[in-house]
Design a protein around this motif. Structure first.
Motif, mmCIF file in Angstrom:
data_model
loop_
_atom_site.group_PDB
_atom_site.id
_atom_site.type_symbol
_atom_site.label_atom_id
_atom_site.label_comp_id
_atom_site.label_asym_id
_atom_site.label_seq_id
_atom_site.Cartn_x
_atom_site.Cartn_y
_atom_site.Cartn_z
ATOM 1 N N ASP A 27 0.845 -1.202 0.000
ATOM 2 C CA ASP A 27 0.000 0.000 0.000
ATOM 3 C C ASP A 27 0.873 1.241 0.000
ATOM 4 O OD1 ASP A 27 -2.291 -1.475 0.067
ATOM 5 O OD2 ASP A 27 -2.672 -1.201 2.211
ATOM 6 N N VAL A 28 0.538 2.197 -0.834
ATOM 7 C CA VAL A 28 1.166 3.517 -0.766
ATOM 8 C C VAL A 28 0.044 4.543 -0.611
ATOM 9 C CG1 VAL A 28 3.115 2.811 -2.222
ATOM 10 C CG2 VAL A 28 1.165 3.954 -3.268
ATOM 11 N N THR A 29 0.426 5.706 -0.088
ATOM 12 C CA THR A 29 -0.546 6.791 0.061
ATOM 13 C C THR A 29 -0.221 7.874 -0.950
ATOM 14 O OG1 THR A 29 -0.812 6.306 2.405
ATOM 15 C CG2 THR A 29 -1.514 8.488 1.653
ATOM 16 N N LEU A 30 -1.192 8.189 -1.785
ATOM 17 C CA LEU A 30 -1.018 9.241 -2.790
ATOM 18 C C LEU A 30 -1.529 10.552 -2.217
ATOM 19 C CD1 LEU A 30 -2.356 7.741 -6.149
ATOM 20 C CD2 LEU A 30 0.018 8.014 -5.436
ATOM 21 N N PRO A 31 -0.796 11.649 -2.441
ATOM 22 C CA PRO A 31 -1.341 12.935 -2.037
ATOM 23 C C PRO A 31 -2.506 13.308 -2.946
ATOM 24 C CG PRO A 31 0.606 13.263 -3.359
ATOM 25 C CD PRO A 31 0.455 11.764 -3.188
ATOM 26 N N ALA A 32 -3.379 14.185 -2.464
ATOM 27 C CA ALA A 32 -4.399 14.731 -3.367
ATOM 28 C C ALA A 32 -3.669 15.471 -4.480
ATOM 29 C CB ALA A 32 -5.308 15.684 -2.600
ATOM 30 N N PRO A 33 -4.168 15.404 -5.713
ATOM 31 C CA PRO A 33 -3.487 16.119 -6.797
ATOM 32 C C PRO A 33 -3.400 17.613 -6.508
ATOM 33 C CG PRO A 33 -5.613 15.221 -7.532
ATOM 34 C CD PRO A 33 -5.362 14.690 -6.161
ATOM 35 N N GLY A 34 -2.195 18.151 -6.633
ATOM 36 C CA GLY A 34 -1.977 19.576 -6.399
ATOM 37 C C GLY A 34 -2.324 20.382 -7.642
ATOM 38 N N PRO A 35 -2.030 21.684 -7.608
ATOM 39 C CA PRO A 35 -2.321 22.511 -8.783
ATOM 40 C C PRO A 35 -1.653 21.939 -10.037
ATOM 41 C CG PRO A 35 -1.689 23.872 -6.910
ATOM 42 C CD PRO A 35 -1.453 22.449 -6.499
ATOM 43 N N GLY A 36 -2.424 21.789 -11.087
ATOM 44 C CA GLY A 36 -1.875 21.287 -12.345
ATOM 45 C C GLY A 36 -1.638 19.790 -12.358
ATOM 46 N N GLN A 37 -2.120 19.083 -11.338
ATOM 47 C CA GLN A 37 -1.893 17.631 -11.285
ATOM 48 C C GLN A 37 -3.201 16.844 -11.426
ATOM 49 O OE1 GLN A 37 0.250 17.022 -7.566
ATOM 50 N NE2 GLN A 37 2.115 16.701 -8.772
ATOM 51 N N VAL A 38 -3.031 15.572 -11.759
ATOM 52 C CA VAL A 38 -4.170 14.690 -12.013
ATOM 53 C C VAL A 38 -3.889 13.338 -11.357
ATOM 54 C CG1 VAL A 38 -5.407 13.471 -13.854
ATOM 55 C CG2 VAL A 38 -4.646 15.811 -14.235
ATOM 56 N N ALA A 76 -9.041 9.977 -12.426
ATOM 57 C CA ALA A 76 -9.875 9.734 -11.243
ATOM 58 C C ALA A 76 -10.211 11.048 -10.550
ATOM 59 C CB ALA A 76 -9.146 8.799 -10.273
ATOM 60 N N GLU A 77 -9.292 12.011 -10.607
ATOM 61 C CA GLU A 77 -9.504 13.280 -9.899
ATOM 62 C C GLU A 77 -8.571 14.318 -10.511
ATOM 63 O OE1 GLU A 77 -8.308 13.005 -5.799
ATOM 64 O OE2 GLU A 77 -9.081 14.989 -5.282
ATOM 65 N N VAL A 78 -9.061 15.526 -10.675
ATOM 66 C CA VAL A 78 -8.183 16.590 -11.183
ATOM 67 C C VAL A 78 -7.934 17.603 -10.076
ATOM 68 C CG1 VAL A 78 -8.902 16.337 -13.593
ATOM 69 C CG2 VAL A 78 -10.093 17.959 -12.124
ATOM 70 N N GLY A 79 -6.712 18.122 -10.031
ATOM 71 C CA GLY A 79 -6.351 19.144 -9.060
ATOM 72 C C GLY A 79 -6.778 20.515 -9.548
ATOM 73 N N PRO A 80 -6.514 21.549 -8.711
ATOM 74 C CA PRO A 80 -6.847 22.913 -9.124
ATOM 75 C C PRO A 80 -6.077 23.304 -10.391
ATOM 76 C CG PRO A 80 -6.167 22.815 -6.803
ATOM 77 C CD PRO A 80 -5.882 21.477 -7.394
ATOM 78 N N GLU A 81 -6.634 24.203 -11.138
ATOM 79 C CA GLU A 81 -5.996 24.804 -12.314
ATOM 80 C C GLU A 81 -5.809 23.827 -13.472
ATOM 81 O OE1 GLU A 81 -2.354 26.706 -10.957
ATOM 82 O OE2 GLU A 81 -3.401 27.252 -9.095
ATOM 83 N N VAL A 82 -6.468 22.662 -13.425
ATOM 84 C CA VAL A 82 -6.382 21.725 -14.550
ATOM 85 C C VAL A 82 -7.556 21.985 -15.486
ATOM 86 C CG1 VAL A 82 -6.526 19.294 -15.239
ATOM 87 C CG2 VAL A 82 -5.198 19.960 -13.221
ATOM 88 N N GLY A 84 -9.348 20.940 -19.352
ATOM 89 C CA GLY A 84 -9.372 19.999 -20.477
ATOM 90 C C GLY A 84 -9.366 18.539 -20.076
ATOM 91 N N LEU A 85 -9.368 18.244 -18.794
ATOM 92 C CA LEU A 85 -9.442 16.847 -18.345
ATOM 93 C C LEU A 85 -10.492 16.754 -17.247
ATOM 94 C CD1 LEU A 85 -5.645 15.890 -17.979
ATOM 95 C CD2 LEU A 85 -7.235 14.961 -19.674
ATOM 96 N N SER A 86 -11.276 15.679 -17.270
ATOM 97 C CA SER A 86 -12.289 15.465 -16.232
ATOM 98 C C SER A 86 -12.237 14.020 -15.782
ATOM 99 C CB SER A 86 -13.701 15.724 -16.764
ATOM 100 O OG SER A 86 -13.736 16.842 -17.593
ATOM 101 N N ALA A 87 -12.802 13.779 -14.613
ATOM 102 C CA ALA A 87 -12.860 12.413 -14.087
ATOM 103 C C ALA A 87 -13.532 11.507 -15.111
ATOM 104 C CB ALA A 87 -13.622 12.397 -12.773
ATOM 105 N N GLY A 88 -12.947 10.333 -15.319
ATOM 106 C CA GLY A 88 -13.494 9.361 -16.261
ATOM 107 C C GLY A 88 -12.855 9.404 -17.631
ATOM 108 N N ASP A 89 -12.140 10.476 -17.952
ATOM 109 C CA ASP A 89 -11.513 10.572 -19.283
ATOM 110 C C ASP A 89 -10.422 9.508 -19.446
ATOM 111 O OD1 ASP A 89 -13.044 12.757 -19.834
ATOM 112 O OD2 ASP A 89 -11.410 14.226 -19.740
ATOM 113 N N PRO A 90 -10.421 8.778 -20.575
ATOM 114 C CA PRO A 90 -9.309 7.854 -20.830
ATOM 115 C C PRO A 90 -8.060 8.627 -21.257
ATOM 116 C CG PRO A 90 -10.933 7.756 -22.613
ATOM 117 C CD PRO A 90 -11.446 8.759 -21.620
#
Ligand SMILES: [Zn+2]
Ligand SMILES: [Zn+2]
Length: 371
Positions: A27-38, A76-82, A84-90
């Motif tokens: 198991d690893v813990t991922l941070p919530a996506p930061g600005p510009g991250q997905v 799965a989740e987009v961070g702030p300032e992203v 053109g990408l949304s949850a579910g996009d391949p």
């Protein structure tokens, strides 16, 4: 109301703690996506030879690390300032996302962008003891989920199965790109491809079915890979040997191949590719080898043979720009992605997959995740 962003626990990833070590799925813990991250939920990740080079110390890598860079999945989740990408996009992961601002990018050489490797050097998640874990090639796709910069995600059309699409992320861009972008193979030319892993088999398809090469001569010690190359368009297959150049000349009216594409990354095979290239032809080196492996050329032959010896990085590709054409080749049946996958495995089978790759068995192992 602002959306609360929380770290994600319970992501399973294959962690490597030292050079030459064994994978441990934990198991690893991922941070919530930061600005510009997905955050991306992986669907499939190919096992690439560069992963082996990073794992065994041929290429520099900080540890502990989660490798895997040839992956496709869904946002799965987009961070702030992203945008053109949304949850579910391949999406396809791009392990060398270009900055679009530097000297190389402005010259139209995004595959040489020095910023592309920035993400490789930083921890992206934490292990259960709270320590950081590095992100192999900035992607860490040997995990059920990962967090990457948004510009490392290339949107995929919905009609391409994600497991096959994963291979586009490295093998296809590199192998087809070497033929089309770097060597610029022309219809009717002869092409020698040395090394028939995922990249080499894509170079064979790129030469035979996309560039319209005349002869495509494929070289590998493995009979199963040679057979696969024949199915994908090779007109002749050869086993490696000391007299490879003379055998290639025997197939090309005494001249040698117009192009040689070297997909191994060893001085011996680069030398073989060079010697089998015709006078005035071009040898394109795709394989990434070891620093200490020296290539010897004598001072007479370079001018006399008039050949070009050229390196090629990531197929001289721009994933965002090149992907639509590759998808069209896939849809038209010119690019057979399914044929490249010789083993479908789970994360816990990476050890045997790496051993098979080291021994030269099989084309591509593909880690398939439950979506
Ligand atoms: Zn790769
Ligand atoms: Zn750049």
């Amino acid at each position: 109301m602002p959306v609360e962003r929380v770290a994600v626990n319970g992501v399973r990833a294959a962690v490597l703690r030292e050079v030459g070590g064994a994978f441990s799925v934990e198991d690893v813990t991922l941070p919530a996506p930061g600005p510009g991250q997905v955050r991306v939920r992986m669907a499939a990740t190919g096992v690439c030879h560069s992963d082996l080079s990073l794992a065994n110390g041929t290429m520099a890598q900080e540890f502990p690390v989660v490798l895997g860079h040839e992956g496709a999945g869904r946002v799965a989740e987009v961070g702030p300032e992203v945008t053109g990408l949304s949850a579910g996009d391949p999406v396809l992961l791009n392990w060398a996302p270009a900055c679009r601002r530097c000297w190389y990018c402005e010259r139209g050489e995004p595959y040489l962008c020095p910023e592309a490797m920035r993400a490789w050097q930083r921890p992206y998640a934490t292990l259960s003891d709270g320590s950081g874990v590095f992100q192999g090639l900035g992607t860490a796709a040997f995990g059920t989920e990962t967090v990457v910069d948004a510009h490392a995600c290339v949107p995929l059309p919905r009609d391409v199965p994600l497991d096959q699409a994963a291979l586009l992320g490295c093998a296809v861009l590199t192998g087809v790109g070497a033929v089309v972008n770097a060597a610029k193979v022309q219809p009717g030319e002869s092409v020698l491809v040395i090394g028939l892993g995922g990249v080499g088999l894509c170079a064979v398809q790129g030469a035979a079915r996309i560039a319209g090469a005349g002869q495509v001569i494929a070289v590998d010690p493995s009979p199963e890979k040679a057979e696969l190359a024949s199915r994908l368009g090779a007109t002749a297959t050869l086993e490696p040997s000391d007299d490879l150049a003379s055998r290639v000349r025997g197939l090309t009216e005494g001249r040698g191949a117009d192009h040689a594409i070297e997909c191994v990354g060893r001085a011996e095979t680069i030398r073989g590719a060079w010697s089998a290239t015709r006078r005035g032809g071009r040898t394109t080196v795709v394989g990434m080898g070891a620093r200490g492996d020296k290539l010897a050329l004598n001072a007479l032959e370079i001018a006399y043979w008039g050949r070009t010896l050229a390196g090629c990085m990531f197929g001289n590709s721009d994933p965002a720009a090149d992907l639509p054409a590759l998808i069209e080749h896939y849809r038209a049946g010119r690019l057979d992605l399914a044929a490249l996958v010789t083993d479908r495995i789970g994360l816990d089978q990476l050890g045997p997959a790496f051993e098979a790759m080291r021994a030269g068995h099989g084309a591509r192992s593909l880690v398939v995740f439950d979506e």
